[in-house]
Design a protein around this motif. Structure first.
Motif, short mmCIF file in Angstrom:
data_model
loop_
_atom_site.label_atom_id
_atom_site.label_comp_id
_atom_site.label_asym_id
_atom_site.label_seq_id
_atom_site.Cartn_x
_atom_site.Cartn_y
_atom_site.Cartn_z
N ARG A 154 3.11 5.01 -12.45
CA ARG A 154 2.94 3.71 -13.58
C ARG A 154 4.80 3.26 -13.14
N THR A 155 4.43 3.19 -11.94
CA THR A 155 5.54 1.54 -12.10
C THR A 155 5.39 1.19 -10.94
N ALA A 156 5.79 -0.66 -11.49
CA ALA A 156 4.59 -1.61 -11.13
C ALA A 156 5.58 -1.51 -9.42
N GLY A 157 6.53 -1.28 -9.13
CA GLY A 157 7.25 -2.29 -8.12
C GLY A 157 6.37 -0.87 -6.99
N LEU A 158 6.65 0.46 -7.42
CA LEU A 158 6.40 1.51 -6.28
C LEU A 158 4.74 1.46 -6.27
N LEU A 159 3.84 0.80 -7.16
CA LEU A 159 2.72 0.89 -6.94
C LEU A 159 2.32 -0.10 -5.80
N ARG A 160 3.34 -1.16 -5.98
CA ARG A 160 2.57 -2.21 -5.03
C ARG A 160 3.17 -1.75 -3.25
N SER A 161 3.86 -0.55 -3.38
CA SER A 161 4.59 -0.34 -2.50
C SER A 161 3.59 0.70 -1.60
N LEU A 162 3.26 1.31 -3.00
CA LEU A 162 1.76 2.16 -2.43
C LEU A 162 0.56 1.46 -1.78
N ALA A 163 0.36 0.69 -2.77
CA ALA A 163 -0.85 -0.36 -1.84
C ALA A 163 -0.63 -0.81 -0.77
N LYS A 164 0.67 -1.09 -0.29
CA LYS A 164 0.74 -1.77 0.56
C LYS A 164 0.94 -0.45 2.21
N GLY A 165 1.63 0.21 1.80
CA GLY A 165 1.91 0.93 3.06
C GLY A 165 0.37 2.27 3.21
N HIS A 166 -0.34 1.84 2.11
CA HIS A 166 -1.81 2.99 2.46
C HIS A 166 -2.67 1.61 1.96
N ALA A 167 -2.94 0.87 2.71
CA ALA A 167 -3.95 0.22 2.25
C ALA A 167 -5.43 0.27 2.17
N ALA A 168 -5.71 1.62 3.24
CA ALA A 168 -7.69 1.81 3.36
C ALA A 168 -7.79 3.26 1.81
N LEU A 169 -6.30 3.87 1.53
CA LEU A 169 -6.08 4.91 1.26
C LEU A 169 -6.58 3.83 -0.82
N ALA A 170 -5.23 2.75 -0.79
CA ALA A 170 -5.93 1.87 -2.03
C ALA A 170 -6.73 1.32 -2.55
N ARG A 171 -6.97 0.51 -1.32
CA ARG A 171 -8.82 -0.20 -1.64
C ARG A 171 -9.79 0.47 -1.98
N ARG A 172 -9.63 2.14 -1.94
CA ARG A 172 -11.15 2.39 -2.22
C ARG A 172 -10.42 2.68 -4.06
#
Length: 228
Positions: A154-172
């Motif tokens: 629920r933290t915007a900056g952390l969620l952006r970092s997660l999406a960037k660092g784990h792109a394949a999982l984030a796309r799903r």
């Protein structure tokens, strides 16, 4: 569970009461009543402790009177919105050593996050900090752990970092969570708006969940025998 569990996970500093989840069966309720007697715990509010009340999803409230515990509030539940059955919660429990020869069984972070999504203002900062603390505690997280963070962060900056660092999982996960989809754009404001929409929706679902239970509680109050 509740605020005390958040404290032990490092996601809160203070809680006024102690919340516990219990298995509802005859033997366990006998053990619970014995523990309450040792704590000199008096029932407060309504309903009184019973298997029926707990299975219906009501909370049973107590105030302790034992020496050193005067006025400590204890709330007992078994069935909660967003929570798995107690047997699953127990399998996923986490044991914390208090370093005084006592180990405490905590609801897992994943389960605790789910049950803390309520209509109450005070719960949402705890949800955010639970996930932040969990992210910082893991250097080599499993895919399952990363998916949990992507679903619940629920933290915007952390969620952006997660999406960037784990792109394949984030796309799903983005297929099911607009906030993750917004995180790919790099627009932090869009992520914040998506998180606000999520929170508002969860708050309303919690209100809807408790509405019939509160009505049932009122009917139970009206039907109870009155002392003369």
């Amino acid at each position: 569970m509740g605020g005390q569990a958040c404290i032990l996970y490092g996601a809160a500093e203070f809680s006024r009461d102690i919340d516990v989840a219990v298995a509802v069966d005859e033997r366990n309720l006998a053990r619970l009543r014995a523990a309450l007697a040792e704590l000199e715990a008096e029932p407060v509010f309504f309903p009184r402790l019973s298997a029926t009340a707990l299975r219906r999803g009501h909370a049973c409230h107590f105030r302790c009177r034992a020496r050193g515990l005067l006025n400590v509030r204890l709330d007992v539940m078994s069935v909660m919105r967003n929570a798995a059955p107690f047997s699953a919660l127990w399998r996923r429990r986490v044991l914390i050593d208090l370093r005084v020869g006592v180990k405490v069984a905590l609801m897992s972070v994943e389960d605790l996050v789910r049950v803390k999504k309520t209509q109450r203002d005070k719960d949402w900062p705890m949800v955010r900090r639970l996930i932040e603390t969990d992210i910082h505690a893991w250097r080599r997280p499993s895919s399952a752990k990363v998916r949990f963070w992507l679903r619940e962060c629920r933290t915007a900056g952390l969620l952006r970092s997660l999406a960037k660092g784990h792109a394949a999982l984030a796309r799903r996960e983005a297929r099911k969570r607009p906030a993750v989809e917004a995180a790919f754009s790099g627009d932090e404001r869009a992520v914040e708006i998506a998180l606000q929409v999520e929170e508002a929706s969860e708050r309303e679902r919690d209100r809807a969940y408790w509405r019939p239970l509160r009505a049932e509680l009122e009917r139970m109050r009206l039907r109870r025998p009155r002392s003369r």
